[in-house]
Design an enzyme around this catalytic site. Structure first.
Site, PDB file in Angstrom:
ATOM      1  CG  ASN A  52      54.958  65.031  44.108  1.00  0.00           C
ATOM      2  OD1 ASN A  52      54.513  64.631  43.033  1.00  0.00           O
ATOM      3  ND2 ASN A  52      54.242  65.738  44.957  1.00  0.00           N
ATOM      4  CG  ASP A 263      49.683  71.423  40.601  1.00  0.00           C
ATOM      5  OD1 ASP A 263      50.185  70.278  40.678  1.00  0.00           O
ATOM      6  OD2 ASP A 263      49.812  72.275  41.503  1.00  0.00           O
TER       7      ASP A 263
HETATM    8  O1  DOR Z   1      48.154  71.583  45.544  1.00  0.00           O
HETATM    9  C1  DOR Z   1      49.170  70.942  45.355  1.00  0.00           C
HETATM   10  N1  DOR Z   1      49.184  69.594  45.337  1.00  0.00           N
HETATM   11  N2  DOR Z   1      50.298  71.609  45.180  1.00  0.00           N
HETATM   12  C2  DOR Z   1      51.485  71.003  45.100  1.00  0.00           C
HETATM   13  O2  DOR Z   1      52.447  71.683  44.943  1.00  0.00           O
HETATM   14  C3  DOR Z   1      51.586  69.537  45.261  1.00  0.00           C
HETATM   15  C4  DOR Z   1      50.329  68.877  44.894  1.00  0.00           C
HETATM   16  C5  DOR Z   1      50.260  67.450  45.337  1.00  0.00           C
HETATM   17  O3  DOR Z   1      51.202  66.679  45.076  1.00  0.00           O
HETATM   18  O4  DOR Z   1      49.249  67.085  45.929  1.00  0.00           O
HETATM   19 ZN    ZN Z   2      53.850  72.282  43.298  1.00  0.00          ZN
HETATM   20 ZN    ZN Z   3      52.233  69.944  41.351  1.00  0.00          ZN
END
Ligand code: DOR
Ligand code: ZN
Ligand code: ZN
Length: 395
Positions: A52, A263
């Protein structure tokens, strides 16, 4: 050169299956080199980069760009995910076989495109030709919309709009149904609530090809920790209840949840300095996750060192077909010498990441890698990074 490992642990290189690196497009938050540096300092010899970015990783050229930048940094191995559709919020699938040729190890959303169930279904179907998993963020955007934290007592007390557990579990159910129907391979990212754990357990009992991950912050914090409106605890999916946390740990121990993943989501400080309701979601984790999990789960005996290696190295290596960390004879030596006594204070100066949005900022953590090898070469000695001269070796 001899090595004294007394009192230390030798682990297969840790592999983080869920890292946001922000390059291309948002390099002020993180770039591939700074993310790879943070990875090595935290004991990760391989990281999987989420798609992303801006633009999303939707072509073979972009997949190759991410790999090249990773190799150039000469630190952790960087494995890109491609996104599933062309452009932002696209409907047309990417050339998955082409992206695989370029080095993609799976396919994920661009932040939005897998909301559409038809896109998810087609993606699962097409991905079968590649043998690679679809990584699902499993969130119903409409149910989550406007929420800042878990919908529960703590949110009501703080006067913040909540994100219900169903925003996740409904999409987990959908994803499992579509995977069963198509025979496609799915990986469910950041599982945070007990309903999702139950759904995944049932699906695995039926023999479905599903893997799932849990983030350290969901095992270490709950919605009650949001009390001081610390935006470094604002994350999506949100920190949930104690019952959810219990179900997540049980799931990780009984194999319902296959792996740990950070994450790692870097943001610039000005954005995280906004009021809680307006700050972006995300917590960085590469440099703190291992120490925090060690201190709070391994030392108290809730998670064994062996299970730690299984869920943070072997499982992601297997699921995404990576060479590192597997300790098979003849496989590259990605290793971590871990010192359970090493203490370090986490400060903006100590972090290799460009971002500081960690709930551990200012705190001292214990248990860090003091020697890290990637492809047989040391890339961290003491606590100092030593990037490989010709990083290209690390392919
Ligand atoms: O906390 C998050 N940050 N959750 C996500 O799903 C995306 C991520 C981001 O790209 O900052
Ligand atoms: Zn996510
Ligand atoms: Zn993520």
């Amino acid at each position: 050169e001899s090595l004294n490992g007394e009192g230390k642990y030798l682990f297969p290189g840790f592999i983080d299956a869920h890292t946001h690196l922000r390059e291309p497009g948002q390099e002020a938050k993180e770039d591939i080199a700074s993310g790879a540096a943070a990875a090595v300092k935290g004991g990760f010899t391989s990281i999987i980069a989420m798609a992303n970015t801006e633009p999303p990783v939707d072509s073979r050229g972009l997949v190759e760009f991410v790999r090249t930048q990773g190799a150039r940094a000469g630190l952790a191995r960087v494995y890109p995910l491609g996104t599933v559709t062309k452009g932002m919020r696209g409907r047309e699938l990417v050339e998955m076989l082409d992206l695989k040729e370029g080095g993609a190890v799976g396919f994920s959303d661009d932040g939005h495109n897998l909301q559409n169930s038809e896109v998810m279904r087609l993606a699962l179907e097409y991905a079968k030709l590649t043998g690679l998993p679809i990584v699902s963020h499993s969130e119903d955007e409409n149910l989550a919309c406007g929420g800042a934290m878990h919908r529960g007592k703590a949110a009501a007390r703080l006067g913040l709009k909540g994100i219900p557990s169903s925003a996740e579990s409904i999409m987990v159910a959908r994803d499992l149904m579509l995977a069963a129907e198509t025979g496609g391979k799915i990986h469910l990212a950041h599982i945070s609530c007990r309903e999702s754990v139950r759904l995944i357990r049932e699906a695995k009992e039926r023999g479905l090809d599903v893997s799932a991950e849990v983030n350290p912050h969901h095992l270490l914090f709950t919605d009650r920790d949001v009390d001081l409106f610390n935006t470094s605890l604002k994350v999506n999916p949100p920190l949930r209840s104690e019952e959810d946390q219990e179900a997540l740990l049980t799931g990780l121990l009984d194999g319902t949840l296959d792996m740990l993943a950070t994450d790692h989501a870097p943001h610039v400080w000005e954005e995280k300095a906004r009021p809680f309701a307006e700050a972006p979601f995300g917590i960085i984790g590469l440099e703190t996750a291992l120490a925090a999990v060690w201190q709070r789960l391994v030392v108290p005996g809730k998670l064994s060192p062996k299970r730690l290696a299984e869920v943070w190295s072997l499982a992601p290596a297997r699921r995404f077909g990576l060479p590192g960390g597997t300790l098979r004879p003849g496989s590259p030596a990605d290793l971590v010498l871990f010192d359970p006594e090493w203490r370090e204070r986490i400060t903006s100066d100590s972090l290799a990441s460009k971002a500081q949005n960690t709930p551990f900022l200012g705190q001292e953590l214990q248990g860090f890698p003091t020697l890290v090898w990637v492809g047989g070469e040391p890339v961290l000695r003491g606590r100092q990074l030593c990037p490989a001269g010709d990083g290209v070796r690390h392919r």
